[in-house]
Design a protein around this motif. Structure first.
Motif, PDB file in Angstrom:
ATOM      1  N   TYR A  27      68.214 -13.784  -2.821  1.00 41.46           N
ATOM      2  CA  TYR A  27      67.733 -14.399  -1.586  1.00 41.46           C
ATOM      3  C   TYR A  27      68.012 -13.494  -0.384  1.00 41.46           C
ATOM      4  N   ALA A  28      69.254 -12.917  -0.332  1.00 44.21           N
ATOM      5  CA  ALA A  28      69.598 -12.041   0.779  1.00 44.21           C
ATOM      6  C   ALA A  28      68.728 -10.783   0.769  1.00 44.21           C
ATOM      7  N   ALA A  29      68.525 -10.206  -0.414  1.00 43.71           N
ATOM      8  CA  ALA A  29      67.696  -9.000  -0.504  1.00 43.71           C
ATOM      9  C   ALA A  29      66.268  -9.303  -0.102  1.00 43.71           C
ATOM     10  N   LEU A  30      65.761 -10.450  -0.504  1.00 47.74           N
ATOM     11  CA  LEU A  30      64.388 -10.826  -0.167  1.00 47.74           C
ATOM     12  C   LEU A  30      64.245 -11.042   1.342  1.00 47.74           C
ATOM     13  N   LYS A  31      65.256 -11.702   1.939  1.00 46.57           N
ATOM     14  CA  LYS A  31      65.197 -11.941   3.379  1.00 46.57           C
ATOM     15  C   LYS A  31      65.187 -10.615   4.138  1.00 46.57           C
ATOM     16  N   GLN A  32      66.068  -9.694   3.719  1.00 44.25           N
ATOM     17  CA  GLN A  32      66.121  -8.399   4.395  1.00 44.25           C
ATOM     18  C   GLN A  32      64.810  -7.643   4.235  1.00 44.25           C
ATOM     19  N   THR A  33      64.209  -7.733   3.046  1.00 47.89           N
ATOM     20  CA  THR A  33      62.923  -7.062   2.804  1.00 47.89           C
ATOM     21  C   THR A  33      61.844  -7.641   3.686  1.00 47.89           C
ATOM     22  N   LEU A  34      61.796  -8.959   3.793  1.00 49.63           N
ATOM     23  CA  LEU A  34      60.781  -9.607   4.628  1.00 49.63           C
ATOM     24  C   LEU A  34      60.955  -9.205   6.085  1.00 49.63           C
ATOM     25  N   LEU A  35      62.228  -9.181   6.574  1.00 48.45           N
ATOM     26  CA  LEU A  35      62.466  -8.795   7.964  1.00 48.45           C
ATOM     27  C   LEU A  35      62.008  -7.360   8.213  1.00 48.45           C
ATOM     28  N   THR A  36      62.355  -6.470   7.282  1.00 46.78           N
ATOM     29  CA  THR A  36      61.966  -5.065   7.455  1.00 46.78           C
ATOM     30  C   THR A  36      60.455  -4.921   7.497  1.00 46.78           C
ATOM     31  N   GLN A  37      59.764  -5.585   6.571  1.00 46.35           N
ATOM     32  CA  GLN A  37      58.296  -5.497   6.540  1.00 46.35           C
ATOM     33  C   GLN A  37      57.698  -6.088   7.807  1.00 46.35           C
ATOM     34  N   ARG A  38      58.313  -7.183   8.316  1.00 49.14           N
ATOM     35  CA  ARG A  38      57.763  -7.809   9.524  1.00 49.14           C
ATOM     36  C   ARG A  38      57.934  -6.903  10.727  1.00 49.14           C
ATOM     37  N   LEU A  39      59.119  -6.284  10.848  1.00 55.65           N
ATOM     38  CA  LEU A  39      59.380  -5.390  11.964  1.00 55.65           C
ATOM     39  C   LEU A  39      58.426  -4.197  11.917  1.00 55.65           C
ATOM     40  N   GLU A  40      58.200  -3.658  10.711  1.00 53.33           N
ATOM     41  CA  GLU A  40      57.273  -2.525  10.596  1.00 53.33           C
ATOM     42  C   GLU A  40      55.872  -2.946  10.974  1.00 53.33           C
ATOM     43  N   ALA A  41      55.464  -4.161  10.573  1.00 53.63           N
ATOM     44  CA  ALA A  41      54.115  -4.641  10.907  1.00 53.63           C
ATOM     45  C   ALA A  41      53.963  -4.812  12.415  1.00 53.63           C
ATOM     46  N   GLU A  42      54.997  -5.374  13.087  1.00 52.16           N
ATOM     47  CA  GLU A  42      54.915  -5.576  14.532  1.00 52.16           C
ATOM     48  C   GLU A  42      54.908  -4.241  15.251  1.00 52.16           C
ATOM     49  N   GLN A  43      55.668  -3.256  14.701  1.00 54.51           N
ATOM     50  CA  GLN A  43      55.683  -1.933  15.319  1.00 54.51           C
ATOM     51  C   GLN A  43      54.304  -1.292  15.233  1.00 54.51           C
ATOM     52  N   ARG A  44      53.656  -1.411  14.062  1.00 53.92           N
ATOM     53  CA  ARG A  44      52.311  -0.844  13.926  1.00 53.92           C
ATOM     54  C   ARG A  44      51.333  -1.528  14.858  1.00 53.92           C
ATOM     55  N   ALA A  45      51.466  -2.860  14.990  1.00 51.90           N
ATOM     56  CA  ALA A  45      50.547  -3.586  15.883  1.00 51.90           C
ATOM     57  C   ALA A  45      50.752  -3.137  17.331  1.00 51.90           C
ATOM     58  N   LEU A  46      52.022  -2.954  17.747  1.00 57.66           N
ATOM     59  CA  LEU A  46      52.320  -2.532  19.102  1.00 57.66           C
ATOM     60  C   LEU A  46      51.774  -1.120  19.350  1.00 57.66           C
ATOM     61  N   GLU A  47      51.887  -0.227  18.363  1.00 59.44           N
ATOM     62  CA  GLU A  47      51.360   1.135  18.516  1.00 59.44           C
ATOM     63  C   GLU A  47      49.843   1.121  18.642  1.00 59.44           C
ATOM     64  N   LEU A  48      49.172   0.215  17.912  1.00 59.11           N
ATOM     65  CA  LEU A  48      47.710   0.105  18.033  1.00 59.11           C
ATOM     66  C   LEU A  48      47.324  -0.350  19.428  1.00 59.11           C
ATOM     67  N   VAL A  49      48.107  -1.302  19.965  1.00 60.04           N
ATOM     68  CA  VAL A  49      47.835  -1.763  21.330  1.00 60.04           C
ATOM     69  C   VAL A  49      48.054  -0.627  22.322  1.00 60.04           C
ATOM     70  N   ALA A  50      49.131   0.160  22.107  1.00 55.92           N
ATOM     71  CA  ALA A  50      49.391   1.287  23.002  1.00 55.92           C
ATOM     72  C   ALA A  50      48.252   2.292  22.941  1.00 55.92           C
ATOM     73  N   LEU A  51      47.705   2.522  21.763  1.00 52.70           N
ATOM     74  CA  LEU A  51      46.573   3.440  21.611  1.00 52.70           C
ATOM     75  C   LEU A  51      45.349   2.909  22.349  1.00 52.70           C
ATOM     76  N   ALA A  52      45.168   1.587  22.300  1.00 57.07           N
ATOM     77  CA  ALA A  52      44.008   1.006  22.978  1.00 57.07           C
ATOM     78  C   ALA A  52      44.149   1.058  24.502  1.00 57.07           C
ATOM     79  N   MET A  53      45.361   1.194  25.001  1.00 58.73           N
ATOM     80  CA  MET A  53      45.595   1.188  26.458  1.00 58.73           C
ATOM     81  C   MET A  53      45.386   2.570  27.060  1.00 58.73           C
ATOM     82  N   VAL A  54      45.237   3.609  26.245  1.00 59.33           N
ATOM     83  CA  VAL A  54      45.132   4.972  26.777  1.00 59.33           C
ATOM     84  C   VAL A  54      43.954   5.111  27.743  1.00 59.33           C
ATOM     85  N   PRO A  55      42.715   4.700  27.402  1.00 57.44           N
ATOM     86  CA  PRO A  55      41.595   4.871  28.345  1.00 57.44           C
ATOM     87  C   PRO A  55      41.807   4.130  29.671  1.00 57.44           C
TER      88      PRO A  55
END
Length: 1008
Positions: A27-55
């Motif tokens: 359970y602990a390993a699964l929770k940590q895995t889910l948190l890591t994947q979620r943080l990576e997903a939010e980071q990618r989403a934020l980087e996409l937004v930053a890319l869209a803000m360039v123009p």
């Protein structure tokens, strides 16, 4: 603790440990895995937004920036504190300072342009809240797994209780019942698992225990029966020697019942303390109602449930003692017999070593009996005599088998002291049945063995002598029983081979041949034939007679009486002789038939010229009977002339064959017959014994020869007449063929002439038009020149004349007119060349040969046939400029060249190769021979048709395109009329090459 509890507790502990590991680790390993994947997903989403803000950042469009980030915030409601800063750190979004919330996770993404930061975008969100639904689902799945594990544990325990515990309880109850002696218990049903194997083993054990107990009871009953039925007396005694029980043999032996002697002390029956005879002792025993008897007593002490008892067995030795006395008497008699016998007696121990030999062996072997004791017969000479025989004898001894008449040699074989002995033996056993050795007799058979050996040698020599004879030989004794026969006799009477054994009566062999279809009896019955055959066998006079077998063989039989009254039968196979006799008779009949069927008269003569044989045709031609001709002198019979008499006499006396083609043989009442004959000598052993005369009536042939001579003269006259006509027809046919070729080329020639005629006509029209324009101008020019000369015209008149010249385009006309004239002259020359070539090609020629330029003839033929090849091939000529003139028929040679060139063009068209192909025409001088070759690039000529290519009517073209006469005409013209040679060459697939060789002087060509 019960087995069920023992099974349940480990399973529950295992389930608890599994659940603990599932919760605290997975359970602990699964929770940590889910948190890591979620943080990576939010980071990618934020980087996409930053890319869209360039123009928008580059454009400085603040409204667009706010619109875009507001849209992003709506799509990501869990984001808190979405902030955009420019490169200077000034906040662009939101305009107001956002409120800070504790416990949130933040993420930052740089807004870059070509690696250069132009702003920073940050956001905060609750990561635990984002993965909470997934963790909740995992927790519910964990509860389901826990329930499944607990339920599975209980189920497993229940199944184990049903399949293991219950059967074990049943087995425990069955074991208790079986210990109480009850074997009819009901066991659990057998299954295919280990419990089933245990039940099966328990069932087998129960069956074995029940069987063992039953066996023990049966053994007890059998023991009681054995004791009661034992031949020896069995008594059971207590510790003081009082009798407790006796068996039936004891009642009989002591003449007392159990009721009578029960409680008696054993000393009343056996006084000499039998209780001490533990190893058996011979004692004197007493019967109750009579006297004593010798007995052998054995006493054995046993304890039964702590009580000491004695079991005594008593054997009555009365009969044994009587037998011992008889044995002593018998041994004395045996010793006396052994001393007086010619053979010796021997005895061995279990190792086959002699322990006893009678005295007789000393007289035979010349040694004392004691000298051979301790030795075996192997050591006395059996092994040295025949190791194989010794091995077989050793196997008999190991198996304790009796043996009889074993022969071997003792001493030096062939020496003076050598002996041949014969021994026989039987194994003997003690009273217990144990093998203790061999007993037997031995005898010296040296004299008999050597006599028998000499007899065998003599018999073998006789058998070898009989076997070496090619005839079948059988010997019967005085009782007509078979003694011996050789292999040839077996071979001759193969169907009776199994009966050809010594002792079989001759009559049985004859009668067996009846059932096995051995003999051919011809017209008489088998019984009559058999009676005659038996009588001949008994008489045995030696007279030869023949016998026919069913196998087709013929035998010449002779039977002789022996001194002891027996019969020796000799059978010689004369099948080949009979076959040759039959062949000779058949050959005689065949030759007689052949001679009688011959169309010529054939007469045989002896040395005196007398007729010994005359075939049917000879008698018919001479009009005499064949039998009346035999014995008459042939020359007198036919009234031969003096020349015929000499010829026949030379053949008979000198052995010289003579042939006469014109002779006269006289016949009875008929005119003489013209004949031709051949008389040849008959020679036997280099001696002339007669002659054979073969004659033929040539009356019809003479008539035919006269008629043939008349016909031959008439035929020669007709041939002479028709030969001249045929030559004229051949010349006309060749000329017609050439004219036909010209006719076939007419269209092409017309086309070849039409082309230059057309441009000659066009040029003449052009010149006509030029003349129509130029001639008036010339007239005006002449007029103007005259006026200028007279001074009547001034400059104005010259200008007017030039003005009229310019429209006429006089410069063009002056340039083109000479060219048109030149082209017209070339066209006329081409037409003249074609017409000349056509004239030369179609020249009828004469019957006489003329000197011809072959190069020019080939060139004319190429011109004439150009329309036939110009569309399919280009022609290459390689003419020898030094080629001499050839004495030939020019018209016929032109026809040959035309046929070969047209065939080459057709071959190229039919080859399916790219057009145009190539035709190469080449000439060369080869000494007195001119060689012309015409090669094409078609498909060539296959090797299997090269031999037929010049045959009349043979063609390789399609139906309707070829007559098969072209190459045949070429061959006739070149070979027959010019004495030349035409051959075809080239490789199939590469093209054909036709080579013509013509003699320069018109004579036969020299082969090169």
């Amino acid at each position: 603790m019960s087995i069920r509890a023992k099974l349940l507790v480990p399973l529950l502990l295992l389930t608890a440990m599994t659940l603990a590991a599932l919760y605290f680790v997975a359970y602990a390993a699964l929770k940590q895995t889910l948190l890591t994947q979620r943080l990576e997903a939010e980071q990618r989403a934020l980087e996409l937004v930053a890319l869209a803000m360039v123009p928008d950042l580059m454009a400085g469009d603040l409204a667009k920036i706010h619109e875009t980030l507001d849209s992003v915030a709506l799509r990501h409601p869990w984001w808190r504190g979405l902030t955009l800063l420019n490169r200077d750190g000034a906040r662009l979004y939101p305009l107001a300072e956002p409120s800070k919330v504790m416990g949130l996770t933040s993420r930052v993404a740089d807004v870059t342009l070509i690696g250069r930061p132009i702003g920073r975008l940050s956001v905060a969100f609750d990561a635990d809240a984002q993965v909470a639904p997934a963790l909740s689902l995992v927790e519910r799945m964990g509860l389901v797994v826990s329930a499944i594990l607990v339920f599975g544990t209980l189920t497993v325990v229940g199944l184990q209780s049903r399949s293991v515990i219950s059967p074990l309880r049943s087995l425990a109850e069955a074991s208790r019942l079986m210990s109480e002696g009850r074997y009819d218990v009901v066991l659990p049903r057998q299954s295919s698992d280990e419990v089933g194997e245990l039940v099966k083993a328990f069932q087998a054990m129960g069956d074995a225990v029940a069987s063992r107990e039953a066996d023990l009871r049966r053994s007890e009953r059998r023991l009681e029966a054995v004791i009661d039925n034992s031949a020896e007396a069995v008594l059971t005694l207590d510790g003081q020697g009082r009798i407790l029980t006796i068996n039936r043999a004891a009642e009989t032996m002591f003449t007392a019942t159990l009721d009578m002697v029960a409680g008696w002390n054993i000393a009343a029956l056996i006084p000499n303390d039998p209780l001490g005879a533990s190893h058996g002792m011979e004692m004197e025993a007493f019967r109750v109602d009579s006297g004593s008897f010798p007995a052998f007593v054995t006493a054995t002490t046993v304890e039964v449930e702590g009580t000491r008892m004695v079991v005594a067995t008593v054997a009555d030795l009365t009969v044994h003692k009587r037998a011992e006395e008889q044995l002593k008497e018998s041994e004395g008699r045996f010793r006396d017999l052994a001393e007086s016998a010619s053979d010796w007696f021997w005895e061995t121990d279990i190792d086959y070593r002699l322990t006893f030999v009678s005295e007789r062996i000393g007289n035979i072997l010349g040694v004392k009996p004691s000298a051979v004791l301790g030795f075996s017969y192997f050591e006395l000479g059996l092994t040295d005599y025949d190791p194989g025989l010794a091995q077989v004898h050793a196997e008999d001894l190991d198996a304790h088998r009796p043996f009889r008449d074993l022969l071997f040699h003792i001493g030096p074989e062939g020496g003076k002291d050598g002996k041949i002995i014969r021994i026989s033996g039987m194994p003997f056993y003690d009273q217990t049945g144990s093998f203790i050795g061999y007993r037997g007799i031995g005898a010296d058979i040296t004299r008999e063995a050597r006599a028998e050996q000499r007899a065998r040698q003599a018999q073998q020599q006789l058998a070898d002598a009989i076997e070496s004879i090619n005839d079948g030989i059988a010997v019967f004794d005085d009782q007509d029983r078979l003694v011996l026969c050789n292999r040839e006799y077996h071979k001759i009477f193969q169907p009776l081979s199994d009966l050809l054994i010594p002792g079989v009566p001759f009559r049985d062999l004859i009668m067996a041949g009846r059932h096995r279809d051995v003999f051919v009896v011809n017209d008489e019955s088998f019984d009559q034939w058999a009676a005659t055959r038996l009588a001949t066998h008994r008489e045995a006079t030696g007279e030869p007679f023949q016998m026919h077998l069913a196998t087709g063989h013929w035998l010449l039989c002779r039977e002789y009486r022996t001194a002891d009254g027996g019969v020796v039968g000799v059978r010689t196979d004369i099948t080949d002789i009979k076959r040759r006799e039959q062949d000779l008779d058949q050959l005689k009949r065949r030759y007689q038939l052949i001679l009688d069927c011959a169309g010529d008269g054939i007469v045989g003569l002896d040395r005196d010229g007398t007729v010994t044989f005359a075939n049917r045709m000879a008698a018919a031609m001479l009009e005499r009977d064949p039998d009346t001709m035999i014995g008459q002198a042939f020359t007198a019979l036919v009234e031969a002339s003096e020349a015929d008499r000499r010829a026949i006499g030379c053949a008979i006396s000198d052995g010289v064959a003579e042939r006469m083609d014109d002779a006269l043989f006289h016949r009875a009442d008929q005119p003489p017959m013209p004949v031709e004959y051949l008389v040849a000598s008959l020679i036997e052993g280099e001696q002339v014994v007669g002659a054979v005369l073969v004659f033929r009536d040539i009356t019809i042939r003479r008539q035919y020869q006269r008629a043939l001579a008349d016909q031959h003269a008439e035929l020669e006259r007709l041939v002479a007449e028709r030969t001249e006509a045929l030559k004229e027809a051949q010349r006309e046919a060749l000329h017609a063929s050439r004219l036909a070729s010209v006719g076939q080329l007419a269209a092409g020639i017309a086309h070849e002439i039409n082309t230059p005629i057309q441009y000659v006509g066009d040029n003449l029209h052009f010149i006509q038009n030029v003349a129509a324009e130029v001639i008036p101008l010339v007239g005006e020019a002449r007029k103007l020149a005259a006026e200028l000369e007279q001074g009547r015209a001034g400059p104005e008149a010259g200008r007017d004349f030039l003005a009229r010249i310019d429209p006429a385009n006089l410069d063009f006309l002056l340039d083109e007119t000479p060219l048109a004239v030149t082209q017209s002259l070339e066209g006329v020359a081409q037409v003249a060349r074609i017409v000349l070539s056509m004239k030369e090609f179609s020249h009828p020629g004469t019957s006489q040969k003329s000197a011809v330029d072959i190069n020019r003839a080939l060139d004319s033929t190429l011109v004439v046939s150009r329309n036939s090849w110009k569309h399919s091939a280009s022609v290459e000529t390689r003419f020898d400029p030094a080629l001499p003139l050839v004495n030939c028929h020019p018209g016929e040679m032109n026809q040959v060249f035309l046929n070969l060139i047209v065939n080459a063009a057709h071959a190229i068209e039919a080859s399916d190769k790219p057009l145009p192909g190539t035709i190469v025409v080449e000439t060369a001088a080869r000494g007195d021979v001119v060689e012309i070759s015409i090669a094409d690039s078609g498909t060539g000529i296959a090797d299997d048709i090269k031999d037929r290519i010049f045959d009349p009517f043979f063609t390789t073209k399609e139906v309707g395109k070829g007559t098969g006469q072209g190459l045949a005409i070429c061959y006739d013209v070149v070979v027959t009329k010019h004495g030349g040679e035409i051959v075809v060459g080239g490789k199939p697939g590469e093209g054909a090459v036709f080579t013509i060789r013509l003699p320069v002087g018109g004579q036969a060509a020299v082969q090169i």
